[in-house]
Motif scaffolding. Structure first.
Motif, short mmCIF file in Angstrom:
data_model
loop_
_atom_site.label_atom_id
_atom_site.label_comp_id
_atom_site.label_asym_id
_atom_site.label_seq_id
_atom_site.Cartn_x
_atom_site.Cartn_y
_atom_site.Cartn_z
N TYR A 1 -3.24 2.71 4.82
CA TYR A 1 -2.18 3.53 3.79
C TYR A 1 -2.13 2.69 2.92
O TYR A 1 -1.40 1.60 3.17
CB TYR A 1 -1.71 3.87 4.60
CG TYR A 1 -1.61 5.24 6.44
CD1 TYR A 1 -2.07 4.86 6.62
CD2 TYR A 1 -0.85 5.97 5.51
CE1 TYR A 1 -2.48 5.92 7.99
CE2 TYR A 1 -1.48 7.70 5.98
CZ TYR A 1 -1.93 6.94 7.50
OH TYR A 1 -2.73 8.21 8.45
N CYS A 2 -1.75 3.00 1.73
CA CYS A 2 -0.64 2.47 0.26
C CYS A 2 0.63 2.18 1.18
O CYS A 2 1.14 3.29 2.21
CB CYS A 2 -0.62 3.32 -0.42
SG CYS A 2 -1.92 3.45 -1.60
N SER B 1 3.27 8.44 -2.91
CA SER B 1 4.91 7.89 -3.21
C SER B 1 5.94 8.22 -2.39
O SER B 1 6.96 8.79 -2.81
CB SER B 1 5.36 7.73 -5.09
OG SER B 1 4.60 6.89 -5.82
N ASP C 1 3.08 5.45 3.23
CA ASP C 1 2.27 6.62 2.69
C ASP C 1 2.80 7.64 3.62
O ASP C 1 2.01 7.63 4.60
CB ASP C 1 1.60 6.61 1.85
CG ASP C 1 1.97 7.74 0.05
OD1 ASP C 1 1.00 8.83 0.83
OD2 ASP C 1 2.09 7.26 -0.58
N ALA D 1 5.07 -1.56 -4.98
CA ALA D 1 3.50 -0.67 -3.96
C ALA D 1 2.98 -1.28 -3.82
O ALA D 1 1.88 -1.94 -5.20
CB ALA D 1 3.43 0.67 -4.55
N TYR E 1 5.16 0.43 0.53
CA TYR E 1 6.30 0.58 -0.73
C TYR E 1 6.95 -0.67 0.79
O TYR E 1 7.36 -0.63 1.40
CB TYR E 1 6.40 1.38 -0.44
CG TYR E 1 5.63 2.84 -0.25
CD1 TYR E 1 4.69 3.55 -0.22
CD2 TYR E 1 4.74 3.20 -2.16
CE1 TYR E 1 3.72 4.44 -0.57
CE2 TYR E 1 4.05 3.81 -2.91
CZ TYR E 1 3.73 4.50 -1.59
OH TYR E 1 2.70 5.33 -1.71
N GLN F 1 -1.99 6.96 -3.00
CA GLN F 1 -0.67 7.12 -3.10
C GLN F 1 0.93 8.36 -3.86
O GLN F 1 0.39 7.75 -5.04
CB GLN F 1 -0.40 5.79 -4.56
CG GLN F 1 0.41 5.23 -4.59
CD GLN F 1 0.47 3.78 -5.30
OE1 GLN F 1 -0.58 3.46 -5.57
NE2 GLN F 1 1.51 3.35 -5.67
N SER G 1 -4.42 -3.29 -5.60
CA SER G 1 -3.47 -2.61 -6.54
C SER G 1 -1.89 -3.07 -6.62
O SER G 1 -1.81 -2.36 -5.31
CB SER G 1 -3.61 -1.38 -6.87
OG SER G 1 -5.42 -1.20 -7.91
N THR G 2 -1.32 -3.92 -7.22
CA THR G 2 0.25 -3.60 -6.59
C THR G 2 0.83 -3.22 -8.46
O THR G 2 1.13 -2.64 -9.12
CB THR G 2 0.53 -4.91 -6.78
OG1 THR G 2 0.72 -6.16 -7.61
CG2 THR G 2 0.00 -5.77 -5.59
N SER H 1 -1.88 -1.27 -2.66
CA SER H 1 -2.87 -0.16 -2.56
C SER H 1 -3.40 -0.96 -1.02
O SER H 1 -2.89 -1.73 -0.09
CB SER H 1 -4.18 0.03 -3.43
OG SER H 1 -4.22 -1.37 -3.79
N THR H 2 -4.26 -0.06 -0.52
CA THR H 2 -5.07 0.04 0.54
C THR H 2 -5.21 -1.30 1.23
O THR H 2 -5.01 -2.13 2.10
CB THR H 2 -5.87 1.15 1.10
OG1 THR H 2 -6.56 1.33 0.24
CG2 THR H 2 -4.73 2.19 1.58
#
Length: 122
Positions: free
Chosen positions: A32-33, A107, A99, A50, A35, A105, A57-58, A52-53
């Motif tokens: 899961y992403c 949101s 998420d 946020a 946050y 993602q 990526s941020t 990524s899994t």
């Protein structure tokens, strides 16, 4: 059941630093992403960051970009937020959120923790 438990909040002077942690359980964290969100006193919920899994990526709100760093340790099921150069406007309850969809993602959060208070004041 899903549990998200934040820790690491406190009081700090402007310009100081704090490191928040979020211990996750009850779901496959690495799928899961995740946050960080915050709620300043008397205001609504704000998205902060946020990730990524896999953590590759941020993303950051403009208000915290270059000052905050989000990271995760999937082996420890833990999400982090390193906060530097804190300002009075960063005062808020900080919560981590999950998420609603695995691998995406969206949101959209389906679970979030109780939060930890961060107070920035001289």
């Amino acid at each position: 059941q899903v549990q998200l438990v934040e820790s690491g909040g406190g009081s700090v002077q402007p310009g100081g630093s704090l490191s928040l942690s979020c211990a996750a359980s009850g779901f496959t964290f690495s799928n899961y992403c995740m946050y960080w969100v915050r709620q300043p006193p008397g205001k609504g919920l704000e998205w902060v960051s946020a990730i990524s899994t896999a953590g590759g990526s941020t993303y950051y709100a403009d208000s915290v970009k270059c000052r905050f760093t989000i990271s995760r340790d999937n082996a420890k099921n833990t999400l982090y937020l390193q906060m530097n150069s804190l300002k009075s406007e960063d005062t808020a309850i900080y919560s981590c959120a999950k998420d609603s969809r695995p691998g995406l993602q969206t949101s959209k959060y389906d679970y979030w923790g109780q939060g930890t208070q961060v107070t920035v004041s001289s």
